[in-house]
Write a protein that holds these residues in place. Structure first.
Motif, short mmCIF file in Angstrom:
data_model
loop_
_atom_site.label_atom_id
_atom_site.label_comp_id
_atom_site.label_asym_id
_atom_site.label_seq_id
_atom_site.Cartn_x
_atom_site.Cartn_y
_atom_site.Cartn_z
N GLU A 191 -33.10 6.91 17.35
CA GLU A 191 -32.27 6.17 16.27
C GLU A 191 -32.08 7.02 15.23
OE1 GLU A 191 -34.99 2.20 17.50
OE2 GLU A 191 -34.97 2.70 15.22
N LYS A 192 -33.00 8.07 15.00
CA LYS A 192 -32.95 8.78 13.87
C LYS A 192 -31.86 10.00 14.12
CE LYS A 192 -36.57 8.04 10.92
NZ LYS A 192 -36.31 7.79 9.76
N LEU A 193 -31.66 10.21 15.34
CA LEU A 193 -30.66 11.16 15.65
C LEU A 193 -29.32 10.77 15.85
CD1 LEU A 193 -32.82 13.28 18.13
CD2 LEU A 193 -31.95 14.14 15.81
N GLY A 194 -29.20 9.30 15.79
CA GLY A 194 -27.84 8.37 15.90
C GLY A 194 -27.38 8.35 17.44
N LEU A 195 -28.61 8.43 18.21
CA LEU A 195 -28.24 8.32 19.82
C LEU A 195 -28.48 6.50 20.10
CD1 LEU A 195 -28.06 9.29 22.65
CD2 LEU A 195 -30.29 10.16 22.59
N ASP A 196 -27.55 6.25 20.71
CA ASP A 196 -27.74 4.80 21.18
C ASP A 196 -28.82 4.73 21.92
OD1 ASP A 196 -26.38 2.01 21.20
OD2 ASP A 196 -26.36 2.53 23.30
N PHE A 201 -31.60 5.15 27.50
CA PHE A 201 -31.95 4.37 28.79
C PHE A 201 -31.35 4.97 29.89
CE2 PHE A 201 -32.23 1.08 31.80
CZ PHE A 201 -33.34 0.98 32.00
N ASP A 202 -29.99 5.01 29.82
CA ASP A 202 -29.27 5.45 31.11
C ASP A 202 -29.45 6.72 31.45
OD1 ASP A 202 -27.82 2.90 30.89
OD2 ASP A 202 -25.90 3.59 29.87
N VAL A 203 -29.93 7.67 30.72
CA VAL A 203 -30.20 9.01 30.93
C VAL A 203 -31.57 9.06 31.35
CG1 VAL A 203 -30.51 11.44 29.89
CG2 VAL A 203 -28.55 10.10 29.35
N SER A 213 -43.10 2.14 31.65
CA SER A 213 -42.93 1.69 30.31
C SER A 213 -41.67 1.68 29.89
CB SER A 213 -43.58 2.45 29.34
OG SER A 213 -45.08 2.51 29.68
N LEU A 214 -40.75 2.69 30.70
CA LEU A 214 -39.14 2.69 30.07
C LEU A 214 -38.34 1.77 31.21
CD1 LEU A 214 -36.81 4.18 28.77
CD2 LEU A 214 -36.81 5.66 30.78
N THR A 215 -38.64 1.84 32.20
CA THR A 215 -37.67 1.10 33.10
C THR A 215 -38.00 -0.42 33.24
OG1 THR A 215 -38.91 1.69 35.30
CG2 THR A 215 -36.80 3.18 34.61
N THR A 216 -39.29 -0.73 33.13
CA THR A 216 -39.51 -2.19 33.31
C THR A 216 -40.00 -2.78 32.07
OG1 THR A 216 -40.62 -1.83 35.57
CG2 THR A 216 -41.16 -3.81 34.52
N TYR A 217 -40.25 -1.94 31.06
CA TYR A 217 -40.96 -2.49 29.95
C TYR A 217 -40.49 -1.93 28.50
CZ TYR A 217 -44.71 -5.99 29.83
OH TYR A 217 -45.61 -7.08 29.61
N CYS A 218 -38.96 -1.61 28.83
CA CYS A 218 -38.36 -0.75 27.53
C CYS A 218 -38.91 -1.41 26.26
CB CYS A 218 -36.89 -0.66 27.85
SG CYS A 218 -36.20 0.43 26.97
N VAL A 220 -37.32 -1.44 23.40
CA VAL A 220 -36.20 -2.05 22.37
C VAL A 220 -35.64 -3.14 23.39
CG1 VAL A 220 -36.09 0.49 21.13
CG2 VAL A 220 -34.63 0.00 23.24
N PRO A 221 -35.02 -3.95 22.49
CA PRO A 221 -34.27 -4.96 23.15
C PRO A 221 -32.88 -4.58 23.44
CG PRO A 221 -34.52 -5.70 20.89
CD PRO A 221 -35.09 -4.24 20.88
N GLY A 222 -32.54 -4.96 24.87
CA GLY A 222 -31.20 -4.83 25.41
C GLY A 222 -31.39 -4.03 26.84
N PRO A 223 -31.76 -2.94 26.91
CA PRO A 223 -31.68 -2.13 28.21
C PRO A 223 -32.61 -2.85 29.43
CG PRO A 223 -32.10 -0.65 26.50
CD PRO A 223 -32.18 -2.01 25.83
N VAL A 224 -33.49 -3.56 29.10
CA VAL A 224 -34.28 -4.30 30.11
C VAL A 224 -34.36 -5.42 29.80
CG1 VAL A 224 -36.13 -4.33 31.72
CG2 VAL A 224 -35.37 -2.14 30.98
#
Ligand code: NAD
Length: 295
Positions: A191-196, A201-203, A213-218, A220-224
């Protein structure tokens, strides 16, 4: 079909007992909570006025209690005297390894085979009978417990001797606690770096940062869409429970001399989040604490 004494029919124990009854077993339940006891009675269980009364005449005792103190209170507080030697004991609670081994030793001395069988999968897994059981104990005790565990779960892993189920549980959850902290920090930095967030998540979901923790329980709202971040961090897995499990890992590390300095730092985040009144929120909510602390 077995007569089973089920002690501790709370959020997890209630659906686990119901799955045993659905498989044709008879359950006699005891809980100090009248409310939880009434719920399992509504589902067809017999009820008892004490752990010893539930155990009397049972072929198997299953416990699903909050912590080591409760497990010691129940097993060392008269239950052995109510039970015929040789009957199987299964403790599914998440407790410290030292307490688990102490109860195993007391059970062995009285002639009771025992397994520690803590679970992963939460209330949803308990309801759907898809829990993972991490089991510690002698081969024959684990073999006796397995058919019952299979009625409550999907994956049963024999992790070794007495207490090794608890050891596996706390090592796994220590990894989880650290991983969530790492994912949350990375998303705040992004967020600080301006990266969406979606781009990160896609990367990372297909790169070397990939983890549950990333792919099932991300966090931030949205990606999962199914992750707790999309429902105001309603649990899921409450921060209080993560704090408990991290505490068990830190205590075990202290006992054994293991270096867990990253886990200590991660545990302090769950502590601070809980102290801020968020203990009942999902553990992934630590991202809000991390974001609030950023300059
Ligand atoms: P809970 O608090 O809902 O249930 C525990 C029950 O034990 C309560 O109903 C309580 O009244 C009862 N109890 C306490 N002392 C007792 C005693 N002396 N005799 C009889 N009953 C007694 O907790 P839970 O969420 O069901 O968790 C149970 C265990 O499972 C804990 O060790 C927890 O760490 C572990 N666990 C929970 C989850 C989860 O998502 N809830 C996931 C994995 C593991």
């Amino acid at each position: 079909m077995a007569n089973i004494a089920f002690i501790g029919v709370g959020n997890m124990g209630n659906p686990m007992a119901r799955n045993l009854m659905a498989a044709g077993h008879t359950v006699t339940a005891f809980d100090i909570s009248a409310d939880f006891l009434a719920r399992v009675a509504d589902a067809g269980a017999k009820t008892a006025g004490s752990a010893a009364e539930a155990a009397s005449g049972a072929e198997v005792v299953i416990t699903m209690l909050p912590a080591g103190k409760h497990v010691k209170d129940v097993y060392l507080g008269g239950l052995f005297d109510a039970l015929e030697p040789g009957k199987l004991l299964i403790d599914c609670s998440t407790i410290d390894v030292a307490a688990a081994r102490e109860v195993h030793a007391a059970a062995a001395e009285k002639g009771f085979p025992m397994v520690d069988a803590p679970v992963s999968g939460g209330v949803g897994g308990a309801e759907a009978a898809t829990l993972t059981f991490m089991v510690g104990g002698a081969d024959d005790a684990v073999a006796s417990a397995r058919p019952l565990l299979e009625k409550m779960g999907k994956t049963i892993v024999h992790c070794g001797g007495a207490g090794n189920g608890q050891a596996a549980k706390i090592c796994n959850n220590m990894m989880l606690g650290i991983q969530m902290a790492s994912v949350a920090e990375a998303f705040v930095l992004a967020e600080k770096l301006g990266l969406d967030a979606q781009r990160l998540f896609d990367v990372s979901s297909t790169a070397s940062g990939q983890c549950w923790s990333l792919t099932t329980y991300c966090p931030v709202p949205g990606p999962v869409p199914t992750s707790p971040a999309n429902r105001e961090y309603e649990p899921g897995f409450a921060a209080a429970l993560m704090l408990k499990d991290m505490g068990l890992a830190l205590a075990a590390a202290k006992d054994t001399g293991a270096d867990v300095s990253v886990a200590e730092k991660a545990a302090s985040l769950y502590q601070d989040y809980s102290d801020a009144g968020q203990a009942g929120k999902d553990f992934s909510g630590i991202i809000n604490l991390i974001r609030d602390r950023a300059d």
